[in-house]
Design an enzyme around this catalytic site. Structure first.
Site, PDB file in Angstrom:
ATOM      1  N   LYS A 132     -66.272 -29.328 -28.296  1.00 28.18           N
ATOM      2  CA  LYS A 132     -65.697 -30.217 -27.294  1.00 28.18           C
ATOM      3  C   LYS A 132     -66.339 -31.600 -27.428  1.00 28.18           C
ATOM      4  CE  LYS A 132     -64.282 -30.037 -22.465  1.00 28.18           C
ATOM      5  NZ  LYS A 132     -64.323 -29.235 -21.228  1.00 28.18           N
ATOM      6  N   GLU A 152     -57.642 -16.983 -10.050  1.00 26.59           N
ATOM      7  CA  GLU A 152     -57.533 -17.154  -8.606  1.00 26.59           C
ATOM      8  C   GLU A 152     -57.198 -15.848  -7.886  1.00 26.59           C
ATOM      9  OE1 GLU A 152     -57.005 -21.037 -10.600  1.00 26.59           O
ATOM     10  OE2 GLU A 152     -56.043 -19.086 -10.860  1.00 26.59           O
ATOM     11  N   ARG A 192     -51.417 -19.587  -7.212  1.00 30.43           N
ATOM     12  CA  ARG A 192     -51.506 -18.482  -8.162  1.00 30.43           C
ATOM     13  C   ARG A 192     -52.106 -17.228  -7.513  1.00 30.43           C
ATOM     14  NH1 ARG A 192     -53.139 -21.032 -13.910  1.00 30.43           N
ATOM     15  NH2 ARG A 192     -51.538 -19.559 -14.542  1.00 30.43           N
TER      16      ARG A 192
END
Length: 720
Positions: free
Chosen positions: A344, A430, A458
């Site tokens: 990253k 979630e 969600r």
């Protein structure tokens, strides 16, 4: 911005050591002996320096321009593209680290595959900036995430090369499977569907549902697991699971990479040129399977029906491109999972060294990586919540905090630093977070589930099935409720009052300011007999002076150090009309729910200053459920018009008030007017928050205009 300045500082900014102590990765069991890496992986010092110009990138107007480039040219293009991304994001802000990590991958994909016929689907799609530049949107990067500009995510209506819009995670594999099935049934001559999913996004249950289905139905597709060791947002928050990525998958793949048996058996398998087990000799098949199986104990992805390839170095075009070509040209219909290791922030030392702070950035100085932020003002509502929760938890050991891969965004990083053993980051899951909290509450803990409003969508079934029906005291904290600014329509918290308001047993409250937020956290903590919701928008508090002068607070010692519990279901009058004795026909009440109270108060002051006949009362509802019906009845009795104001779509607070007024007969006589002000039935693109509320018609001037129309002071426009 001068890249030459960065070039002079590059060596002193670059880390002197490797990020990972790994041997060079080989794909020798897939291909004839590949070109070996001349330097260890992920060494920032080996990164090419920034180019002073971009002659190769300047020739790219569409992905087809990459088809004829050599590997060496692709490397040059990758370097130019990386610095083009850095330059663009430094001027607009946006998601930087994730985009830099997939530069070579993006170049390789568009070199090998023929988009848009071949479907390239980016999960979450916050890493799509290199893709946008290569697909004809380079000139629009200066408008990235700006009002009227291009989106920070993939968007189907923006480009034919965006095969699927995204913004939430774990959807790419399902989309790729759908495209693959459709291409097969329609007898399309080409069927290449590629999903690029991060190792954080693959913690989402939907990804596994899709993989299970793909393996069972045997759909031709390629899933690229972009393994950069982090979830969507950076990890590192102290929690019950430590400070690493909120995923066992990341730990497992890292262990595989450094495993001695893995390296030994890869050496044994060197030279195998076939790709799929059915296409190679039985003896070699057993060696390959044993080599991978002894390390992983039976790869999860293979158990789901995928052929697992990797791990590979996602920045090594010499190996990565030929592998993609083999996958493209294979006649097999078996789905493949290509495990790719990336860094990253690759190639930009400040982003590599601080992948957390450089994940999403404001405008920044390229030479130093220092972000250019505005003047420091009042604290964010997120930090107000988090610090109040810390205070509550210091007094009550049963308080725990739960988040779904968003510790920094929800303030759980603040809570986690103080109470790591009581902080639970479950990854991008979630549904799991909500049901886990339900069981915690049933056992006697006091869980605070901290999730963005848009992401709580969600976990909706779990809110109903596992929390509300069983009446368990889970405290749901919905950050980013309302319009969120530059992240655009996938991230607006526009619907939570609508989807939560219809559920029995819920207590729903919204603070108007930072003091009320502190009060409501204390209130939620005190509720032990039902679930509760506290929702608040993205943004900062108002500060002492505005709270005193506009909101009317008495704050001789500043903002209170801690909040106070408020009575459940009780609103408050914040501004009585300044015109004592005004007739009912001249009086209007503005009933606000949430932080639009600020705009309501501004509108009320302007109205009474500009028109001597109008008298305005402003009330703060505080609660949507239970609604303060005594307050509503009082406003109906004393005023000729009521206006509700909220940061939610249709079906929210205003509809709840209207429903009560109708059932209570308060509209029957015809002498009470009512108008709900909420978000219009539309999606709001990226832009500054204030401009979005301006477009939505929820700022002070719009509230003032609504009052004037109700009081017949101006012409009422016809709705189109």
């Amino acid at each position: 911005m001068d890249l030459r300045h960065y070039q002079r500082l590059h060596l002193q900014l670059s880390p002197a050591t490797n990020r990972l102590s790994l041997l060079p990765l080989s794909t020798s069991f897939l291909l004839p002996p590949p070109t070996r890496l001349s330097t260890p992986l992920f060494n920032s010092e080996s990164t090419p320096t920034p180019p002073l110009s971009t002659p190769l990138l300047d020739t790219i107007t569409s992905p087809s321009d990459l088809n004829s480039l050599t590997i060496q040219q692709l490397k040059v293009l990758s370097n130019e593209l990386r610095w083009d991304v850095i330059k663009s994001v430094s001027e607009t802000g946006g998601h930087l680290g994730s985009s830099l990590g997939v530069v070579e991958m993006t170049v390789a994909l568009h070199h090998v595959f023929q988009a848009p016929e071949d479907k390239i689907i980016w999960d979450v799609s916050h890493q799509c900036y290199p893709h946008k530049i290569l697909t004809g949107r380079r000139s629009g990067m200066s408008t990235l995430r700006q009002l009227g500009g291009i989106s920070g995510f993939c968007k189907m209506k923006e480009s034919e090369y965006d095969a699927m819009g995204a913004g939430h995670s774990s959807t790419s594999i399902s989309a790729a499977q759908g495209y693959s099935i459709a291409k097969s049934l329609l007898n399309k001559p080409r069927n290449n569907c590629i999903a690029i999913i991060g190792d954080g996004a693959i913690t989402g249950g939907m990804a596994y549902e899709a993989m299970n289905s793909a393996g069972y139905l045997k759909n031709r597709m390629i899933v690229i697991l972009n393994d950069n060791g982090q979830v969507s947002l950076p990890t590192g928050t102290p929690s019950a699971g430590g400070t690493g990525a909120a995923s066992s998958l990341s730990a497992t793949t890292s262990q595989i990479l450094v495993s001695k048996p893995f390296q030994d058996f890869r050496s044994v398998a060197k030279g195998l040129s076939g790709l799929f087990p059915e296409n190679i000799q039985e003896f070699n098949k057993k060696i390959d399977e044993y080599a991978r199986g002894i390390v992983s104990g039976g790869t999860l992805f293979e158990e789901l029906g995928f052929y697992y390839v990797g791990p590979l170095d996602g920045h090594d075009l010499d190996n990565f491109v030929p592998i993609l070509e083999k996958l493209r040209d294979s006649p097999s219909n078996k789905p493949v999972l290509l495990h790719v290791k990336t860094t990253k922030g690759k190639g930009y030392a400040p982003a590599e060294a601080a992948s957390d702070k450089m994940h999403g950035v404001a405008k920044f100085d390229v030479a130093t990586g220092v972000q250019i932020k505005g003047k420091k003002g009042p604290p964010s509502l997120t930090s107000v919540f988090a610090n109040e929760l810390v205070g509550v938890a210091e007094e009550d050991r049963t308080v725990v905090g739960i988040t779904a891969a968003m510790p920094g965004g929800t303030g759980m990083d603040i809570f986690g630093r103080r109470f790591p053993k009581r902080t639970f980051d479950v990854g991008i899951a979630e549904q799991h977070a909500v049901t886990m909290a339900a069981a915690m509450a049933a056992e006697g803990l006091k869980p605070f589930v901290c999730i963005y409003s848009t992401f709580m969508q969600r976990g909706y079934d779990q809110v109903v099935h596992d929390v509300a029906i069983q009446n368990l005291p889970v405290r749901m904290i919905l950050d980013r409720a309302g319009l969120v600014g530059n992240d655009g329509p996938t991230h607006h918290g526009a619907y939570d009052l609508s989807y939560m308001g219809c559920i029995p047993n819920l207590i729903i409250m919204a603070p108007s300011d930072e003091i009320e937020l502190k009060n409501m956290i204390r209130t939620a903590h005190s509720i032990d007999d039902s679930p509760s919701v506290v929702r608040y928008p993205r943004g900062t508090g108002y500060g002492v002076e505005k709270l005193k002068n506009l909101f009317g607070y008495d704050l001789p010692e500043g903002i209170p150090a801690e909040g106070k519990k408020v009575e459940i279901g009780k609103g408050r009058i914040v501004r009585n009309t300044g015109r004592a004795g005004a007739a009912r026909k001249d009086k209007v009440a503005i009933l606000s729910f949430g932080t639009r109270l600020h705009e309501s108060l501004l509108a009320a002051n302007e109205l009474e200053e500009s028109d001597k006949d109008i008298a305005v009362t402003v009330a703060d509802a505080r609660f949507m459920k239970p609604l303060d019906i005594d307050l509503v009845r009082s406003l109906a009795a004393d005023h000729s018009a009521i206006i509700t104001v909220e940061e939610n779509s249709r079906g929210g607070f205003g509809d709840s008030v209207l429903h009560f007024l109708s059932l209570d007969g308060l509209l029957d006589s015809g002498d009470l007017k009512f108008r709900p002000m909420n978000l219009p039935d539309a999606y709001f693109e990226a832009g500054p928050q204030y401009e979005q509320y301006e477009t939505a018609g929820l700022n002070a001037k719009h509230i003032k205009g609504t009052v004037l129309r109700l009081m017949e002071k101006t012409k009422v426009p016809q709705l189109s």
